[in-house]
Design a protein around this motif. Structure first.
Motif, short mmCIF file in Angstrom:
data_model
loop_
_atom_site.label_atom_id
_atom_site.label_comp_id
_atom_site.label_asym_id
_atom_site.label_seq_id
_atom_site.Cartn_x
_atom_site.Cartn_y
_atom_site.Cartn_z
N ALA A 1 6.97 31.13 36.50
CA ALA A 1 8.19 31.33 37.29
C ALA A 1 8.61 32.80 37.33
CB ALA A 1 9.33 30.47 36.74
N ARG A 2 7.67 33.67 37.11
CA ARG A 2 7.98 35.10 37.27
C ARG A 2 8.27 35.40 38.74
NH1 ARG A 2 3.18 38.51 35.45
NH2 ARG A 2 2.03 36.81 36.44
N SER A 3 8.91 36.53 38.97
CA SER A 3 9.12 36.98 40.35
C SER A 3 8.80 38.47 40.40
CB SER A 3 10.56 36.71 40.81
OG SER A 3 11.48 37.32 39.94
N ASP B 1 9.10 34.76 44.59
CA ASP B 1 8.88 33.87 43.45
C ASP B 1 7.39 33.63 43.36
OD1 ASP B 1 11.51 33.43 42.56
OD2 ASP B 1 11.85 31.99 44.17
N SER C 1 8.80 26.63 43.53
CA SER C 1 9.70 26.86 44.66
C SER C 1 10.48 25.60 45.03
CB SER C 1 8.91 27.35 45.89
OG SER C 1 7.93 26.41 46.27
N TYR D 1 12.99 22.80 43.86
CA TYR D 1 14.00 22.50 42.83
C TYR D 1 14.40 21.04 43.00
CZ TYR D 1 17.97 23.73 39.72
OH TYR D 1 18.87 23.84 38.67
N TYR E 1 17.86 24.62 46.33
CA TYR E 1 17.34 25.98 46.24
C TYR E 1 18.36 26.83 45.46
CZ TYR E 1 16.12 30.77 47.50
OH TYR E 1 15.78 32.10 47.44
N GLY F 1 16.55 32.91 44.43
CA GLY F 1 15.18 32.54 44.11
C GLY F 1 15.05 31.92 42.73
N PHE F 2 13.86 31.38 42.45
CA PHE F 2 13.61 30.69 41.17
C PHE F 2 13.69 31.66 39.99
CE2 PHE F 2 12.50 26.24 41.61
CZ PHE F 2 12.56 25.81 40.30
N GLY F 3 13.51 32.94 40.27
CA GLY F 3 13.67 33.93 39.20
C GLY F 3 15.04 33.89 38.57
N LYS F 4 16.05 33.46 39.35
CA LYS F 4 17.42 33.34 38.82
C LYS F 4 17.49 32.25 37.76
CE LYS F 4 19.37 36.44 41.49
NZ LYS F 4 19.85 37.71 40.92
N TYR G 1 1.36 35.88 49.18
CA TYR G 1 2.74 36.32 49.28
C TYR G 1 2.80 37.31 50.44
CZ TYR G 1 2.49 34.66 44.45
OH TYR G 1 2.28 33.90 43.31
#
Length: 504
Positions: free
Chosen positions: A52-54, A63, A67, A69, A229, A233-236, A322
């Motif tokens: 789950a890094r961004s 992300d 992706s 949620y 969502y 982004g998922f980084g959050k 990406y």
């Protein structure tokens, strides 16, 4: 109550090392630290979050992994452990449509956020299927309550954990021993409806015929609970987990590769990291299970040999692109599933033939449709994913060939040129999963959800040969995906706490 940050180490505190900073590792670290342990996470990469890094480039925020949620209650339950709620960390938006399925240039089915509208949609495609969907999802909800309730939080050390009469009865009701494919076909016949119901299995698990009907709980999650969502982004989400861990006193050591685990009297006494020797009372292995076993432990202390891993059924790897695009693309939704080729053929090529796909299905995520912060104004942030078999050899030529194939189909659907507007491009595939995560044969999602790889049949969370080593993450219970990984970290932490409390 929120946890205040504390770096005070008391003499009687257990020193715990967590290998890997994905969701499982961070969840375990915070639970352990909240219980009073002195916890350090060792992460080989420069940034936290695991898959789950961004990353950011040219004004685009990508992300790298998750992706979708789904199962928001699992995240909320975790935050509640620390007196927090989801909204303390990020704004969660329910998507409408939740996702779209593309069956051809002019046939797109949007899946509405409202469940009644989904039932009407099904009815419009196949007479009688609206009421059948209600019954199918009602069953899925029961499975979700049981599977994601009592059962999923069990460590699955032994079958005896499930011998409670109610749990045993529930295990029969949740259709653990029935085929997902057969189950779905009792309700629906139209191939488009079958694709909508079966897609989570292809992307996260195994052939639908090899997957227990239990996993219709995912359809409840996707169609009834909805698709969300996290804005930014998922980084959050990864940032939220990091903050909770740090507030509990956990230390993160990034760019710190664990090189080996030193055993004394049947337990890990020291870990070797970047040439240093560090004493420890216990270890949570949330990095790739096979890597820890075969690369960090002496052979005599491994629970599973190489033949064991070779015999497992893995969920797919994937080829990712990406892309930063310098214009808006009107026809794209946030989540777009391209089912304009044969589902069965692609599944066979992933799971049985283990070859590069002939006519692949693929997925396109365009978060800039929902979130203007992830792309410059007037641009789109696009993430293209093609599921593939693990262990494939790749070359730049192969990746470029598939890039052109997928983009040609995307452009045909969109009705406009996209490739000439791509201002940023990065690919990611099997070798990257190996290099970045030590992922066995480049797996992206862990073990497939087959019956013989469910619950007690998964690699054990507790090492069979090392007293103070517990595993967490997608190669042990409960399985692949972010919510199961969060739960895995919680269980592993509690199991290690129980072990430490028994020590004289």
């Amino acid at each position: 109550m929120s946890q205040g940050k504390s770096n005070v180490i008391h003499k009687d505190q257990s020193k715990i090392a967590v290998i890997g900073s994905g969701f499982a590792g961070m969840a375990a670290s915070a639970v352990l630290a909240k219980n009073g342990s002195d916890v350090t996470i060792f992460e080989k990469n420069a940034t936290i979050g695991g898959r789950a890094r961004s990353f950011e480039s040219q004004g685009f925020v990508f992300d790298m992994g998750p992706s979708w949620y789904w199962m928001p209650d699992v995240y909320e339950s975790y935050f509640n452990l620390f007196g927090k709620t989801t909204s303390d960390f990020y704004d969660l938006k329910k998507l409408d449509p939740g996702f779209a399925v593309v069956f051809g240039q002019n046939e797109v089915i949007d899946i509405p956020a409202d469940f009644d509208s989904i039932c009407s949609l099904f009815e419009s495609i196949e007479t009688g299927s609206g009421s059948k969907l209600r019954k199918f999802i009602e069953e899925g909800e029961f499975k979700y309550r049981v599977g994601m309730g009592d059962m999923v939080y069990k460590p699955s050390h032994s079958i005896t954990e499930f011998l409670d009469l109610k749990l045993f009865r529930d295990a029969l009701k949740i259709q653990l021993f029935s085929s997902f494919s057969d189950h779905v076909r009792k309700y629906f016949k139209d191939p488009r409806l079958l694709a909508i119901i079966e897609f989570p299995v292809l992307f996260l698990g195994a052939m639908p015929k090899d997957t227990p009907a239990l996993y219709s709980l995912m359809n409840f999650a996707g169609l009834k609970q909805g698709t969300f969502y996290p804005m930014g982004g998922f980084g959050k989400v990864a940032d939220a987990f990091r903050k909770i861990s740090e507030d509990c006193g956990v230390r993160f050591q990034t760019s710190n590769r664990v090189e080996s685990l030193e055993i004394s009297s049947g337990a890990i006494s020291h870990i070797h990291v970047n040439g240093e020797t560090i004493a420890t009372d216990g270890v949570i292995g949330s990095a790739d299970y096979e890597h820890i076993e075969n690369s960090l432990l002496p052979e005599s202390f491994r629970s599973y040999d190489k033949d064991y891993w070779e015999s497992r059924t893995f969920a797919p790897s994937c080829l990712l692109f990406y892309l930063g695009v310098s214009k808006k693309i009107d026809k794209l939704r946030h989540h777009n599933l391209f089912f304009d080729e044969d589902f069965e053929q692609h599944a066979v090529e992933i799971y049985k033939q283990k070859k590069w796909p002939t006519n692949p299905l693929f997925y396109v995520c365009c978060p800039s449709k929902t979130d203007p912060s992830v792309a410059p104004e007037g641009s789109e942030n696009i993430f293209v994913l093609m599921p593939i078999a693990i262990g494939l050899s790749e070359t730049e030529e192969i990746k470029e060939e598939y890039y052109d194939t997928l983009m040609a189909r995307l452009e045909k659907f969109a009705g406009e040129d996209i490739r000439s507007h791509v201002v940023y491009k990065r690919s990611y595939s099997v070798s990257n999963f190996v290099n970045d995560y030590n992922a066995y044969k480049g797996n992206a999602y862990g073990l497939a959800n087959t019956l013989m790889q469910t619950a007690v049949f998964k690699p054990k969370m507790r090492s069979k040969k090392v007293d103070n080593l517990y595993y967490a993450g997608q190669l042990t219970v409960p399985g692949p995906g972010v919510p199961p990984s969060i739960i895995s970290g919680r269980i592993a932490a509690h199991e290690l706490i129980k072990f430490l409390n028994k020590k004289p």
